[in-house]
Design a protein around this motif. Structure first.
Motif, PDB file in Angstrom:
ATOM      1  N   THR A   1      42.328  14.456   1.915  1.00 31.80           N
ATOM      2  CA  THR A   1      43.249  15.365   2.602  1.00 31.80           C
ATOM      3  C   THR A   1      43.504  16.609   1.766  1.00 31.80           C
ATOM      4  O   THR A   1      43.478  17.735   2.271  1.00 31.80           O
ATOM      5  CB  THR A   1      44.581  14.649   2.891  1.00 31.80           C
ATOM      6  OG1 THR A   1      44.313  13.472   3.646  1.00 31.80           O
ATOM      7  CG2 THR A   1      45.524  15.543   3.662  1.00 31.80           C
ATOM      8  N   TRP A   2      43.737  16.433   0.483  1.00 29.75           N
ATOM      9  CA  TRP A   2      44.021  17.568  -0.389  1.00 29.75           C
ATOM     10  C   TRP A   2      42.814  18.490  -0.489  1.00 29.75           C
ATOM     11  O   TRP A   2      42.951  19.704  -0.514  1.00 29.75           O
ATOM     12  CB  TRP A   2      44.444  17.097  -1.775  1.00 29.75           C
ATOM     13  CG  TRP A   2      44.598  18.236  -2.725  1.00 29.75           C
ATOM     14  CD1 TRP A   2      43.838  18.529  -3.799  1.00 29.75           C
ATOM     15  CD2 TRP A   2      45.577  19.285  -2.652  1.00 29.75           C
ATOM     16  NE1 TRP A   2      44.271  19.667  -4.399  1.00 29.75           N
ATOM     17  CE2 TRP A   2      45.330  20.159  -3.718  1.00 29.75           C
ATOM     18  CE3 TRP A   2      46.611  19.542  -1.771  1.00 29.75           C
ATOM     19  CZ2 TRP A   2      46.112  21.276  -3.939  1.00 29.75           C
ATOM     20  CZ3 TRP A   2      47.379  20.675  -1.993  1.00 29.75           C
ATOM     21  CH2 TRP A   2      47.130  21.520  -3.070  1.00 29.75           C
ATOM     22  N   ARG A   3      41.608  17.918  -0.545  1.00 37.09           N
ATOM     23  CA  ARG A   3      40.405  18.737  -0.631  1.00 37.09           C
ATOM     24  C   ARG A   3      40.294  19.636   0.595  1.00 37.09           C
ATOM     25  O   ARG A   3      40.009  20.829   0.479  1.00 37.09           O
ATOM     26  CB  ARG A   3      39.181  17.832  -0.746  1.00 37.09           C
ATOM     27  CG  ARG A   3      37.888  18.599  -0.932  1.00 37.09           C
ATOM     28  CD  ARG A   3      36.724  17.686  -1.086  1.00 37.09           C
ATOM     29  NE  ARG A   3      36.518  16.968   0.176  1.00 37.09           N
ATOM     30  CZ  ARG A   3      35.505  16.161   0.402  1.00 37.09           C
ATOM     31  NH1 ARG A   3      34.646  15.914  -0.552  1.00 37.09           N
ATOM     32  NH2 ARG A   3      35.371  15.565   1.566  1.00 37.09           N
ATOM     33  N   ASN A   4      40.555  19.089   1.772  1.00 36.60           N
ATOM     34  CA  ASN A   4      40.491  19.870   3.001  1.00 36.60           C
ATOM     35  C   ASN A   4      41.612  20.907   3.046  1.00 36.60           C
ATOM     36  O   ASN A   4      41.385  22.063   3.410  1.00 36.60           O
ATOM     37  CB  ASN A   4      40.569  18.941   4.212  1.00 36.60           C
ATOM     38  CG  ASN A   4      40.391  19.693   5.512  1.00 36.60           C
ATOM     39  OD1 ASN A   4      39.643  20.656   5.579  1.00 36.60           O
ATOM     40  ND2 ASN A   4      41.085  19.256   6.534  1.00 36.60           N
ATOM     41  N   CYS A   5      42.812  20.512   2.675  1.00 36.48           N
ATOM     42  CA  CYS A   5      43.949  21.435   2.714  1.00 36.48           C
ATOM     43  C   CYS A   5      43.801  22.553   1.690  1.00 36.48           C
ATOM     44  O   CYS A   5      44.237  23.676   1.919  1.00 36.48           O
ATOM     45  CB  CYS A   5      45.254  20.681   2.482  1.00 36.48           C
ATOM     46  SG  CYS A   5      45.707  19.618   3.863  1.00 36.48           S
ATOM     47  N   ARG A   6      43.201  22.259   0.536  1.00 39.66           N
ATOM     48  CA  ARG A   6      43.023  23.279  -0.493  1.00 39.66           C
ATOM     49  C   ARG A   6      42.105  24.389   0.001  1.00 39.66           C
ATOM     50  O   ARG A   6      42.374  25.575  -0.212  1.00 39.66           O
ATOM     51  CB  ARG A   6      42.460  22.639  -1.763  1.00 39.66           C
ATOM     52  CG  ARG A   6      42.336  23.617  -2.919  1.00 39.66           C
ATOM     53  CD  ARG A   6      41.726  22.966  -4.112  1.00 39.66           C
ATOM     54  NE  ARG A   6      40.452  22.384  -3.704  1.00 39.66           N
ATOM     55  CZ  ARG A   6      39.725  21.601  -4.471  1.00 39.66           C
ATOM     56  NH1 ARG A   6      40.134  21.275  -5.664  1.00 39.66           N
ATOM     57  NH2 ARG A   6      38.580  21.115  -4.040  1.00 39.66           N
TER      58      ARG A   6
ATOM     59  N   GLY B   1      44.383  10.524   0.135  1.00 38.24           N
ATOM     60  CA  GLY B   1      45.097  11.694  -0.384  1.00 38.24           C
ATOM     61  C   GLY B   1      44.149  12.725  -0.957  1.00 38.24           C
ATOM     62  O   GLY B   1      44.324  13.933  -0.750  1.00 38.24           O
ATOM     63  N   TRP B   2      43.131  12.268  -1.677  1.00 37.89           N
ATOM     64  CA  TRP B   2      42.165  13.196  -2.262  1.00 37.89           C
ATOM     65  C   TRP B   2      41.380  13.917  -1.167  1.00 37.89           C
ATOM     66  O   TRP B   2      41.170  15.129  -1.247  1.00 37.89           O
ATOM     67  CB  TRP B   2      41.213  12.442  -3.186  1.00 37.89           C
ATOM     68  CG  TRP B   2      40.158  13.316  -3.771  1.00 37.89           C
ATOM     69  CD1 TRP B   2      40.295  14.240  -4.762  1.00 37.89           C
ATOM     70  CD2 TRP B   2      38.788  13.365  -3.366  1.00 37.89           C
ATOM     71  NE1 TRP B   2      39.089  14.848  -5.002  1.00 37.89           N
ATOM     72  CE2 TRP B   2      38.148  14.332  -4.159  1.00 37.89           C
ATOM     73  CE3 TRP B   2      38.054  12.671  -2.413  1.00 37.89           C
ATOM     74  CZ2 TRP B   2      36.804  14.620  -4.025  1.00 37.89           C
ATOM     75  CZ3 TRP B   2      36.713  12.969  -2.283  1.00 37.89           C
ATOM     76  CH2 TRP B   2      36.102  13.936  -3.087  1.00 37.89           C
TER      77      TRP B   2
END
Length: 82
Positions: A37-42, A34-35
């Motif tokens: 994925t979130w880093r890339n999506c952010r 999740g971290w």
């Protein structure tokens, strides 16, 4: 002859601990994924927001030009022919 018998009391003694450890491992793996994925999506979201701001500025300028042209058309249509 030594034999180990898996009785109900011995079998379930460590079952909860095993399930707890497996749950913790999968939770940590889920948090890591999740971290990442979130880093890339952010990063992508910030890039998209910057592009959106540029497009909104361009749209505002185009709308101002459109209003100016409509005013000129209205002025030319109402002006009497000499």
């Amino acid at each position: 002859m030594n034999t180990t018998v898996a009785t109900a009391s011995r079998f379930y003694t460590h079952g909860f601990i095993t399930i707890l450890i497996i749950g913790i491992i999968f939770t940590l793996i889920g948090l890591l994924v999740g971290w990442l994925t979130w880093r890339n999506c952010r990063v992508n979201a910030e890039r998209i927001e910057q592009a959106n701001q540029k497009l909104e500025t361009k749209l505002t300028l185009i709308n101002q030009d459109l209003l100016t042209l409509r005013d000129k058309i209205t002025e030319l249509e109402t002006k009497p022919i000499s």
